[in-house]
Design a protein around this motif. Structure first.
Motif, PDB file in Angstrom:
ATOM      1  N   ARG A 188      42.206  61.573  77.118  1.00  0.00           N
ATOM      2  CA  ARG A 188      41.717  62.892  77.544  1.00  0.00           C
ATOM      3  C   ARG A 188      42.599  63.380  78.686  1.00  0.00           C
ATOM      4  O   ARG A 188      42.781  62.688  79.690  1.00  0.00           O
ATOM      5  N   ILE A 189      43.111  64.586  78.544  1.00  0.00           N
ATOM      6  CA  ILE A 189      44.023  65.173  79.533  1.00  0.00           C
ATOM      7  C   ILE A 189      43.392  66.464  80.039  1.00  0.00           C
ATOM      8  O   ILE A 189      43.160  67.403  79.260  1.00  0.00           O
ATOM      9  N   ALA A 190      43.111  66.536  81.320  1.00  0.00           N
ATOM     10  CA  ALA A 190      42.520  67.747  81.904  1.00  0.00           C
ATOM     11  C   ALA A 190      43.593  68.815  82.083  1.00  0.00           C
ATOM     12  O   ALA A 190      44.695  68.530  82.555  1.00  0.00           O
ATOM     13  N   ILE A 191      43.268  70.031  81.696  1.00  0.00           N
ATOM     14  CA  ILE A 191      44.105  71.199  81.988  1.00  0.00           C
ATOM     15  C   ILE A 191      43.205  72.293  82.544  1.00  0.00           C
ATOM     16  O   ILE A 191      41.996  72.321  82.270  1.00  0.00           O
ATOM     17  N   ASN A 192      43.777  73.176  83.331  1.00  0.00           N
ATOM     18  CA  ASN A 192      42.981  74.161  84.071  1.00  0.00           C
ATOM     19  C   ASN A 192      42.854  75.465  83.272  1.00  0.00           C
ATOM     20  O   ASN A 192      43.610  76.412  83.479  1.00  0.00           O
ATOM     21  N   VAL A 193      41.866  75.492  82.364  1.00  0.00           N
ATOM     22  CA  VAL A 193      41.702  76.656  81.484  1.00  0.00           C
ATOM     23  C   VAL A 193      40.280  77.209  81.532  1.00  0.00           C
ATOM     24  O   VAL A 193      39.851  77.887  80.603  1.00  0.00           O
ATOM     25  N   ASP A 194      39.545  76.960  82.607  1.00  0.00           N
ATOM     26  CA  ASP A 194      38.160  77.426  82.669  1.00  0.00           C
ATOM     27  C   ASP A 194      38.098  78.947  82.764  1.00  0.00           C
ATOM     28  O   ASP A 194      38.911  79.580  83.444  1.00  0.00           O
ATOM     29  N   GLU A 195      37.111  79.538  82.100  1.00  0.00           N
ATOM     30  CA  GLU A 195      36.979  80.993  82.059  1.00  0.00           C
ATOM     31  C   GLU A 195      36.277  81.564  83.279  1.00  0.00           C
ATOM     32  O   GLU A 195      36.403  82.762  83.565  1.00  0.00           O
ATOM     33  N   ASN A 196      35.517  80.757  84.004  1.00  0.00           N
ATOM     34  CA  ASN A 196      34.648  81.279  85.063  1.00  0.00           C
ATOM     35  C   ASN A 196      35.011  80.847  86.465  1.00  0.00           C
ATOM     36  O   ASN A 196      34.637  81.510  87.430  1.00  0.00           O
ATOM     37  N   ILE A 197      35.720  79.730  86.596  1.00  0.00           N
ATOM     38  CA  ILE A 197      35.966  79.155  87.919  1.00  0.00           C
ATOM     39  C   ILE A 197      37.457  79.155  88.211  1.00  0.00           C
ATOM     40  O   ILE A 197      38.244  78.523  87.502  1.00  0.00           O
ATOM     41  N   ALA A 198      37.854  79.859  89.262  1.00  0.00           N
ATOM     42  CA  ALA A 198      39.278  80.023  89.575  1.00  0.00           C
ATOM     43  C   ALA A 198      39.980  78.691  89.795  1.00  0.00           C
ATOM     44  O   ALA A 198      41.133  78.519  89.389  1.00  0.00           O
TER      45      ALA A 198
END
Length: 443
Positions: free
Chosen positions: A135-145
């Motif tokens: 599992r690789i985290a990437i910063n693609v959240d729609e709501n949290i900067a």
């Protein structure tokens, strides 16, 4: 001719006296370390913070954290992971944080590529093949900067370069970025206190006869005085100082008022300074004494006292592990029991003026905040306790919002938040009794 020389001598003596008086009464600012020393301190903090990322990855159930950004299009997290002497990301900067597993033993953490030729992608691909993270985290959240800083163009480029097999392993874990950014180190607190000291002394000087001449000075003049003063103290800001004359119509916003300051005015400032990679956020009030007055009217002091009581309620209720909305709801219930009307809109502070983490109310969402209000409040964080109390001022026949804000830190011993320097419990008083002679000599 003798009278002329006497006048010159008297004027010189008055100038010397005035300069001496100002020197004696001007606040004594404690300087922050030199910029070079600050950079060394900040990089020490950075190394300690980054060393915690592998454990954060494990806590949030991921094996790696991938970031990619280009110059002038940085990921939000970039500003909390860069060296003190870095500004924009160079060319394309790709970072891969990992859990220090055996497959990457001896590799730096993060593994870093700076490239504008495309060579980064086959090297990154081979690294992933060797490492084989699930599992690789990437910063693609729609709501949290703080969880959504990966630009669309970079995501598309990564997708083409790595292919669907690796894209399927990439996950959105916004709490990873939030926890990294918002967690503060014990060694930061000393310097954060020094910054608060500067903030309070600037308000002491700004809300005084040395700076304000009623009937002449405007709120805009005072706001720009704060900006100019910052430059002399080697600090900057993340928002322009907003100075207002408080009236019944005054409401928290993104600008101050454009008023001439008069005797009897109730003044307000909302501002913060930036230094050493940290930010403050403060709101205080001041009263411009009328001729013959030695203190503010009791009605104004009672309004501030009511706002102080709201601060007490806020800190008494706030606990790590609660959501922002839970704290807000309990505060509003207690305020109703005590007959206090007002509003709370507190937020994390630190790397940013409005930092990562759970918020406790918004000015336009006074009872419940979707998404950000549902986040859990984390320990080892700084919070800006921001609120106002409604209070009727009979002398003005107005209900005024008494708006105050102080920064608080997490105290490990009590597991509570405490104010970094203290709080405003007395209005700043602009005393004009000494103003006229000083200004007259200067003119």
């Amino acid at each position: 001719m003798l009278n002329f020389y006497c006048w010159i001598l008297l004027s010189c003596n008055l100038l010397v006296y005035s300069a001496t008086a100002l020197q004696e009464t001007n606040p004594h600012y404690k300087p922050l370390p030199s910029l070079r020393e600050q950079a060394q301190i900040r990089d020490t903090w950075l190394n300690e913070r980054i060393s915690r990322i592998p454990s954060l990855l494990k806590k949030h159930g991921v094996d790696a954290w991938l970031m990619s950004q280009r110059e002038h299009a940085e990921d939000t997290i970039w500003w909390s992971i860069k060296n003190a002497t870095d500004y924009d990301a160079h060319r394309r900067t790709v970072l891969l944080f990992h859990t220090n597993g055996s497959a990457l033993e001896g590799r730096p953490n993060p593994i870093k590529w700076v490239d504008n030729t495309g060579q980064v992608w086959p090297e990154l691909l081979q690294t992933l093949i060797n490492f084989n993270p699930r599992r690789i985290a990437i910063n693609v959240d729609e709501n949290i900067a703080f969880g959504g800083g990966l630009h669309v163009g970079e995501y598309d480029t990564i997708s083409r370069a790595l292919g669907p097999e690796w894209i399927q392993r990439m996950v959105n874990v916004p709490l990873l970025g939030i926890e990294y950014v918002t967690t503060k180190l014990e060694s930061q607190l000393k310097y954060y206190r020094d910054m608060q000291h500067i903030v309070w002394l600037m308000m002491e000087e700004g809300f005084s006869h040395r700076t304000i001449l009623p009937g002449v000075t405007t709120t805009e003049d005072l706001g720009w005085w704060f900006r100019e003063k910052m430059l002399t103290l080697n600090v900057t800001t993340w928002n322009h100082p907003r100075v207002s004359v408080l009236t019944e119509e005054s409401f928290p916003g993104w600008s101050g008022t454009e008023d001439i300051i008069h005797e009897g005015d109730l003044l307000h400032i909302d501002w913060g300074i930036t230094a050493m990679g940290m930010n403050t956020d403060t709101q205080h009030m001041a009263y411009v004494l009328r001729d013959g007055e030695i203190d503010a009217p009791d009605s104004l002091k009672q309004g501030l006292k009511k706002a102080n009581r709201m601060q007490d309620i806020h800190l008494d209720i706030m606990r790590a592990g609660m959501t922002g909305n839970e704290v807000l709801e309990k505060c509003l219930v207690q305020m109703k029991i005590e007959g206090i009307e007002g509003q709370i809109y507190s937020h994390p502070i630190g790397d940013w003026g409005h930092d990562a983490g759970a918020v406790i109310g918004f000015t336009n969402l006074p009872q419940h905040v979707p998404v950000l209000g549902e986040l859990t409040i984390l320990p080892n964080t700084y919070y800006s306790i921001e609120l106002y109390a409604y209070h009727f001022v009979p002398e003005r026949n107005e209900i005024i919002r008494f708006r105050i804000e102080e920064n608080a830190y997490w105290d490990k011993e009590t597991e509570r938040w405490k104010f970094v320097k203290g709080r405003q419990e007395n209005l700043w008083l602009v005393d004009q009794s000494r103003n006229a002679p000083l200004l007259k000599v200067q003119v």
